[in-house]
Design a protein around this motif. Structure first.
Motif, PDB file in Angstrom:
ATOM      1  N   SER A 113       0.849  -1.198   0.228  1.00 40.46           N
ATOM      2  CA  SER A 113       0.078   0.075  -0.491  1.00 40.46           C
ATOM      3  C   SER A 113       1.226   1.423  -0.112  1.00 40.46           C
ATOM      4  CB  SER A 113      -0.996   0.129   0.900  1.00 40.46           C
ATOM      5  OG  SER A 113      -0.258  -0.040   2.447  1.00 40.46           O
ATOM      6  N   PHE A 114       0.280   2.302  -1.062  1.00 42.52           N
ATOM      7  CA  PHE A 114       1.471   3.604  -0.830  1.00 42.52           C
ATOM      8  C   PHE A 114      -0.037   4.727  -0.660  1.00 42.52           C
ATOM      9  CE2 PHE A 114       1.235   1.533  -4.875  1.00 42.52           C
ATOM     10  CZ  PHE A 114       0.472   2.438  -5.106  1.00 42.52           C
ATOM     11  N   ALA A 115       0.534   5.532  -0.236  1.00 40.03           N
ATOM     12  CA  ALA A 115      -0.676   7.622  -0.108  1.00 40.03           C
ATOM     13  C   ALA A 115      -0.179   7.649  -1.286  1.00 40.03           C
ATOM     14  CB  ALA A 115       0.178   7.939   1.613  1.00 40.03           C
ATOM     15  N   ASP A 116      -1.287   8.260  -1.865  1.00 40.35           N
ATOM     16  CA  ASP A 116      -1.583   8.799  -2.929  1.00 40.35           C
ATOM     17  C   ASP A 116      -1.236  10.626  -2.101  1.00 40.35           C
ATOM     18  OD1 ASP A 116      -1.145   6.787  -5.343  1.00 40.35           O
ATOM     19  OD2 ASP A 116      -3.411   6.359  -5.101  1.00 40.35           O
ATOM     20  N   SER A 117      -1.825  10.322  -1.805  1.00 40.87           N
ATOM     21  CA  SER A 117      -2.037  12.097  -0.906  1.00 40.87           C
ATOM     22  C   SER A 117      -2.261  11.763   0.290  1.00 40.87           C
ATOM     23  CB  SER A 117      -3.273  12.454  -1.700  1.00 40.87           C
ATOM     24  OG  SER A 117      -4.514  12.085  -0.894  1.00 40.87           O
ATOM     25  N   PRO A 118      -2.440  12.786   1.682  1.00 42.12           N
ATOM     26  CA  PRO A 118      -2.591  12.288   2.276  1.00 42.12           C
ATOM     27  C   PRO A 118      -3.980  11.969   3.334  1.00 42.12           C
ATOM     28  CG  PRO A 118      -1.712  14.690   2.346  1.00 42.12           C
ATOM     29  CD  PRO A 118      -2.302  13.619   0.844  1.00 42.12           C
ATOM     30  N   THR A 119      -4.988  11.839   2.286  1.00 43.74           N
ATOM     31  CA  THR A 119      -6.538  11.079   1.886  1.00 43.74           C
ATOM     32  C   THR A 119      -6.608   9.862   1.772  1.00 43.74           C
ATOM     33  OG1 THR A 119      -7.403  12.541   1.060  1.00 43.74           O
ATOM     34  CG2 THR A 119      -7.301  13.837   3.119  1.00 43.74           C
ATOM     35  N   SER A 120      -5.578  10.254   0.578  1.00 43.33           N
ATOM     36  CA  SER A 120      -5.635   8.824  -0.075  1.00 43.33           C
ATOM     37  C   SER A 120      -4.586   8.104  -0.006  1.00 43.33           C
ATOM     38  CB  SER A 120      -6.204   9.335  -2.040  1.00 43.33           C
ATOM     39  OG  SER A 120      -6.343   8.236  -2.948  1.00 43.33           O
ATOM     40  N   VAL A 121      -5.223   6.335  -0.132  1.00 50.76           N
ATOM     41  CA  VAL A 121      -4.386   4.992  -0.501  1.00 50.76           C
ATOM     42  C   VAL A 121      -4.325   4.053  -1.651  1.00 50.76           C
ATOM     43  CG1 VAL A 121      -5.644   4.018   1.297  1.00 50.76           C
ATOM     44  CG2 VAL A 121      -2.831   3.943   1.107  1.00 50.76           C
ATOM     45  N   ALA A 122      -3.387   3.769  -2.409  1.00 54.89           N
ATOM     46  CA  ALA A 122      -3.778   2.672  -3.078  1.00 54.89           C
ATOM     47  C   ALA A 122      -2.957   1.258  -2.371  1.00 54.89           C
ATOM     48  CB  ALA A 122      -3.019   3.740  -4.156  1.00 54.89           C
ATOM     49  N   ILE A 123      -3.767   0.418  -2.800  1.00 58.58           N
ATOM     50  CA  ILE A 123      -3.278  -1.003  -2.874  1.00 58.58           C
ATOM     51  C   ILE A 123      -3.024  -1.657  -4.308  1.00 58.58           C
ATOM     52  CG2 ILE A 123      -4.715  -1.193  -0.036  1.00 58.58           C
ATOM     53  CD1 ILE A 123      -6.439  -2.924  -1.902  1.00 58.58           C
ATOM     54  N   ALA A 124      -2.029  -2.286  -4.207  1.00 56.47           N
ATOM     55  CA  ALA A 124      -1.616  -3.474  -5.349  1.00 56.47           C
ATOM     56  C   ALA A 124      -0.246  -4.462  -4.880  1.00 56.47           C
ATOM     57  CB  ALA A 124      -1.010  -2.243  -5.524  1.00 56.47           C
ATOM     58  N   TRP A 125      -0.142  -5.161  -5.736  1.00 56.31           N
ATOM     59  CA  TRP A 125       0.780  -6.302  -5.905  1.00 56.31           C
ATOM     60  C   TRP A 125       0.641  -7.011  -3.982  1.00 56.31           C
ATOM     61  CZ3 TRP A 125       3.415  -1.914  -6.261  1.00 56.31           C
ATOM     62  CH2 TRP A 125       3.826  -0.855  -7.494  1.00 56.31           C
ATOM     63  N   PRO A 126      -0.365  -8.100  -4.207  1.00 57.69           N
ATOM     64  CA  PRO A 126      -1.097  -8.639  -2.629  1.00 57.69           C
ATOM     65  C   PRO A 126      -0.051 -10.411  -3.505  1.00 57.69           C
ATOM     66  CG  PRO A 126      -2.543  -9.086  -4.620  1.00 57.69           C
ATOM     67  CD  PRO A 126      -1.457  -8.157  -5.649  1.00 57.69           C
ATOM     68  N   GLY A 127      -0.075 -10.468  -2.185  1.00 58.40           N
ATOM     69  CA  GLY A 127       0.939 -12.307  -2.002  1.00 58.40           C
ATOM     70  C   GLY A 127       0.920 -12.453  -0.972  1.00 58.40           C
ATOM     71  N   GLU A 128       0.692 -14.399  -1.481  1.00 55.44           N
ATOM     72  CA  GLU A 128       0.362 -15.425  -0.443  1.00 55.44           C
ATOM     73  C   GLU A 128       1.605 -15.921  -0.293  1.00 55.44           C
ATOM     74  OE1 GLU A 128      -3.942 -16.113  -0.076  1.00 55.44           O
ATOM     75  OE2 GLU A 128      -3.964 -17.409  -2.056  1.00 55.44           O
TER      76      GLU A 128
END
Length: 91
Positions: free
Chosen positions: A12-27
């Protein structure tokens, strides 16, 4: 984590102070991401107002993750690649 080994992850990474993106899952083993997802979503909901995601259609785990999210899908962006012919000319 179990015995100092990552069992499931979701970048996960913050796109802005109020927005976050999730990507690249793994298990490590099938089904472990399903246990992690509610924990991550709960934490993100307390810290951000907007959630976006990057889901690669060629990644079965990413597609599974997308189907587990409690949101309606929105616009998808496609990326295409094309191999350019090799040339000796300098650009």
């Amino acid at each position: 984590m179990v015995n100092e080994h990552l069992e499931a992850w979701l970048f996960s990474f913050a796109d802005s102070p109020t927005s976050v993106a999730i990507a690249w899952p793994g298990e490590r083993h099938s089904g472990q991401l399903d246990h992690l997802l509610p924990v991550i979503l709960s934490w993100l909901q307390r810290h951000f107002h907007t959630l976006t995601g990057e889901f690669d259609t060629t990644d079965p785990l990413a597609m599974h993750l997308q189907s587990r999210l409690p949101f309606l899908p929105t616009a998808a962006y496609m990326t295409y690649q094309r191999q350019l012919p090799i040339s000796n000319k300098r650009i």
